[in-house]
Design a protein around this motif. Structure first.
Motif, PDB file in Angstrom:
ATOM      1  N   LYS A   9     -45.424  -6.767 -22.514  1.00  0.00           N
ATOM      2  CA  LYS A   9     -46.403  -6.834 -23.603  1.00  0.00           C
ATOM      3  C   LYS A   9     -46.219  -8.105 -24.414  1.00  0.00           C
ATOM      4  O   LYS A   9     -47.181  -8.714 -24.863  1.00  0.00           O
ATOM      5  CB  LYS A   9     -46.251  -5.626 -24.529  1.00  0.00           C
ATOM      6  N   HIS A  10     -44.976  -8.448 -24.656  1.00  0.00           N
ATOM      7  CA  HIS A  10     -44.657  -9.623 -25.435  1.00  0.00           C
ATOM      8  C   HIS A  10     -43.591 -10.421 -24.694  1.00  0.00           C
ATOM      9  O   HIS A  10     -42.731  -9.834 -24.029  1.00  0.00           O
ATOM     10  CB  HIS A  10     -44.108  -9.258 -26.822  1.00  0.00           C
ATOM     11  N   LEU A  11     -43.677 -11.734 -24.837  1.00  0.00           N
ATOM     12  CA  LEU A  11     -42.706 -12.616 -24.194  1.00  0.00           C
ATOM     13  C   LEU A  11     -42.491 -13.802 -25.115  1.00  0.00           C
ATOM     14  O   LEU A  11     -43.455 -14.457 -25.532  1.00  0.00           O
ATOM     15  CB  LEU A  11     -43.273 -13.067 -22.852  1.00  0.00           C
ATOM     16  N   ILE A  12     -41.236 -14.040 -25.451  1.00  0.00           N
ATOM     17  CA  ILE A  12     -40.892 -15.202 -26.267  1.00  0.00           C
ATOM     18  C   ILE A  12     -39.938 -16.051 -25.452  1.00  0.00           C
ATOM     19  O   ILE A  12     -38.916 -15.554 -24.962  1.00  0.00           O
ATOM     20  CB  ILE A  12     -40.248 -14.787 -27.594  1.00  0.00           C
ATOM     21  N   THR A  13     -40.284 -17.330 -25.308  1.00  0.00           N
ATOM     22  CA  THR A  13     -39.452 -18.199 -24.498  1.00  0.00           C
ATOM     23  C   THR A  13     -39.494 -19.613 -25.069  1.00  0.00           C
ATOM     24  O   THR A  13     -40.259 -19.897 -25.997  1.00  0.00           O
ATOM     25  CB  THR A  13     -39.909 -18.170 -23.037  1.00  0.00           C
ATOM     26  N   ALA A  14     -38.680 -20.470 -24.514  1.00  0.00           N
ATOM     27  CA  ALA A  14     -38.578 -21.836 -25.045  1.00  0.00           C
ATOM     28  C   ALA A  14     -39.380 -22.804 -24.183  1.00  0.00           C
ATOM     29  O   ALA A  14     -39.700 -22.520 -23.016  1.00  0.00           O
ATOM     30  CB  ALA A  14     -37.114 -22.251 -25.081  1.00  0.00           C
ATOM     31  N   THR A  15     -39.676 -23.955 -24.759  1.00  0.00           N
ATOM     32  CA  THR A  15     -40.382 -24.986 -24.003  1.00  0.00           C
ATOM     33  C   THR A  15     -39.580 -25.383 -22.771  1.00  0.00           C
ATOM     34  O   THR A  15     -38.345 -25.347 -22.786  1.00  0.00           O
ATOM     35  CB  THR A  15     -40.639 -26.240 -24.853  1.00  0.00           C
ATOM     36  N   GLY A  16     -40.285 -25.671 -21.708  1.00  0.00           N
ATOM     37  CA  GLY A  16     -39.659 -26.071 -20.456  1.00  0.00           C
ATOM     38  C   GLY A  16     -39.303 -24.923 -19.541  1.00  0.00           C
ATOM     39  O   GLY A  16     -38.986 -25.146 -18.368  1.00  0.00           O
ATOM     40  N   GLN A  17     -39.371 -23.721 -20.040  1.00  0.00           N
ATOM     41  CA  GLN A  17     -38.990 -22.557 -19.241  1.00  0.00           C
ATOM     42  C   GLN A  17     -40.135 -22.102 -18.335  1.00  0.00           C
ATOM     43  O   GLN A  17     -41.257 -22.611 -18.392  1.00  0.00           O
ATOM     44  CB  GLN A  17     -38.568 -21.404 -20.154  1.00  0.00           C
ATOM     45  N   ARG A  18     -39.809 -21.115 -17.483  1.00  0.00           N
ATOM     46  CA  ARG A  18     -40.790 -20.541 -16.558  1.00  0.00           C
ATOM     47  C   ARG A  18     -40.827 -19.032 -16.780  1.00  0.00           C
ATOM     48  O   ARG A  18     -39.781 -18.408 -16.988  1.00  0.00           O
ATOM     49  CB  ARG A  18     -40.350 -20.833 -15.127  1.00  0.00           C
ATOM     50  N   VAL A  19     -42.024 -18.467 -16.750  1.00  0.00           N
ATOM     51  CA  VAL A  19     -42.174 -17.018 -16.921  1.00  0.00           C
ATOM     52  C   VAL A  19     -43.132 -16.466 -15.880  1.00  0.00           C
ATOM     53  O   VAL A  19     -43.940 -17.212 -15.310  1.00  0.00           O
ATOM     54  CB  VAL A  19     -42.696 -16.644 -18.329  1.00  0.00           C
ATOM     55  N   THR A  20     -43.032 -15.171 -15.657  1.00  0.00           N
ATOM     56  CA  THR A  20     -43.938 -14.488 -14.730  1.00  0.00           C
ATOM     57  C   THR A  20     -44.565 -13.302 -15.434  1.00  0.00           C
ATOM     58  O   THR A  20     -43.867 -12.465 -16.005  1.00  0.00           O
ATOM     59  CB  THR A  20     -43.182 -14.004 -13.473  1.00  0.00           C
ATOM     60  N   LEU A  21     -45.887 -13.253 -15.400  1.00  0.00           N
ATOM     61  CA  LEU A  21     -46.638 -12.149 -15.971  1.00  0.00           C
ATOM     62  C   LEU A  21     -47.150 -11.293 -14.817  1.00  0.00           C
ATOM     63  O   LEU A  21     -47.612 -11.819 -13.806  1.00  0.00           O
ATOM     64  CB  LEU A  21     -47.819 -12.662 -16.800  1.00  0.00           C
ATOM     65  N   ARG A  22     -47.113  -9.983 -15.035  1.00  0.00           N
ATOM     66  CA  ARG A  22     -47.492  -9.082 -13.948  1.00  0.00           C
ATOM     67  C   ARG A  22     -48.684  -8.231 -14.328  1.00  0.00           C
ATOM     68  O   ARG A  22     -48.825  -7.828 -15.487  1.00  0.00           O
ATOM     69  CB  ARG A  22     -46.300  -8.184 -13.622  1.00  0.00           C
ATOM     70  N   CYS A  23     -49.514  -7.944 -13.326  1.00  0.00           N
ATOM     71  CA  CYS A  23     -50.717  -7.154 -13.547  1.00  0.00           C
ATOM     72  C   CYS A  23     -50.904  -6.176 -12.398  1.00  0.00           C
ATOM     73  O   CYS A  23     -50.806  -6.569 -11.226  1.00  0.00           O
ATOM     74  CB  CYS A  23     -51.934  -8.077 -13.641  1.00  0.00           C
TER      75      CYS A  23
END
Lengths: 114, 112
Positions: A9-23
């Motif tokens: 629901k929420h994601l907090i991360t730093a610049t330069g990072q990589r994230v994956t959102l799922r649906c």
């Protein structure tokens, strides 16, 4: 409840990072769409998958990629994150590939890049 | 896809009908009119769509003019929970199939 689920629901991360959102789409829906909503841009279409194949691309950055898996769930990968990528990310699903049909939206993932 | 024009905001008293207009003067013959709404920060919600004829479902009615250049979404008995941004979208044909392009929409405020 639209039947479309998104995690996290929420994601907090730093610049330069990589994230994956799922649906996960509604049961029986073969199409998945990704949208980005930021304060100054409104809702922007990113990409559409149908039964595992990419069907259409919108204003999706090269740093972003998506895929749809055999079980029809989809993931949106965001890399080399920038502050401007902070936004709400929605996925939607529908039954058809090309014909106009109503799309059912998930609750969204709020991404904050610090 | 045809461009749409909607008023930026509207007010409505609770229990009264809310009539939201949309202008789509460049609509072509195979394009549908769709309405969605978005309650603050939630995912957009499909309301109704039509091609030529007026349509009604459990949420709303859609009135499309005979020349199809404009339409009106009617919420017959607005409640406080209907406060949202309402988007009128015209879609159909070619590679735009399936892709929804949201404009600025109309902010509907339902007050007690």
């Amino acid at each position: 409840d639209s039947g479309v689920t998104q995690t996290p629901k929420h994601l907090i991360t730093a610049t330069g990072q990589r994230v994956t959102l799922r649906c996960s789409p509604r049961s029986g829906d073969l199409s998945v769409y990704w949208y980005q909503q930021s304060l100054d841009q409104g809702l922007q279409f990113l990409i559409h998958y149908y039964n595992g194949e990419e069907r259409a691309k919108g204003n999706i950055l090269e740093r972003f990629s998506a895929q749809q898996f055999p079980d029809l769930h989809s993931e949106l990968n965001l890399s080399s994150l920038e502050l401007g990528d902070s936004a709400l990310y929605f996925c939607a699903s529908s039954r058809d590939r090309d014909r106009v049909r109503e799309q059912y939206f998930g609750p969204g993932t709020r991404l904050t890049v610090t | 896809d045809a461009k749409t024009t909607q008023p930026p905001s509207m007010d409505c008293a609770e229990g009264r009908a809310a009539n939201l207009p949309c202008n789509h003067s460049t609509i072509s013959g195979n394009e549908y009119v769709y309405w969605y709404r978005q309650i603050h920060s939630q995912g957009p919600q499909y309301i109704i769509h039509g091609l030529k004829n007026n349509e009604t479902n459990e949420m709303a009615s859609l009135i499309i003019t005979e020349d199809r250049k404009s339409s009106t979404l009617i919420l017959p008995h607005a409640t406080l929970r209907d406060t949202a941004v309402y988007y009128c979208i015209v879609i159909g044909g070619g590679t735009s199939y399936g892709k929804l392009t949201f404009g600025q929409g109309t902010i509907l405020t339902v007050h007690p």
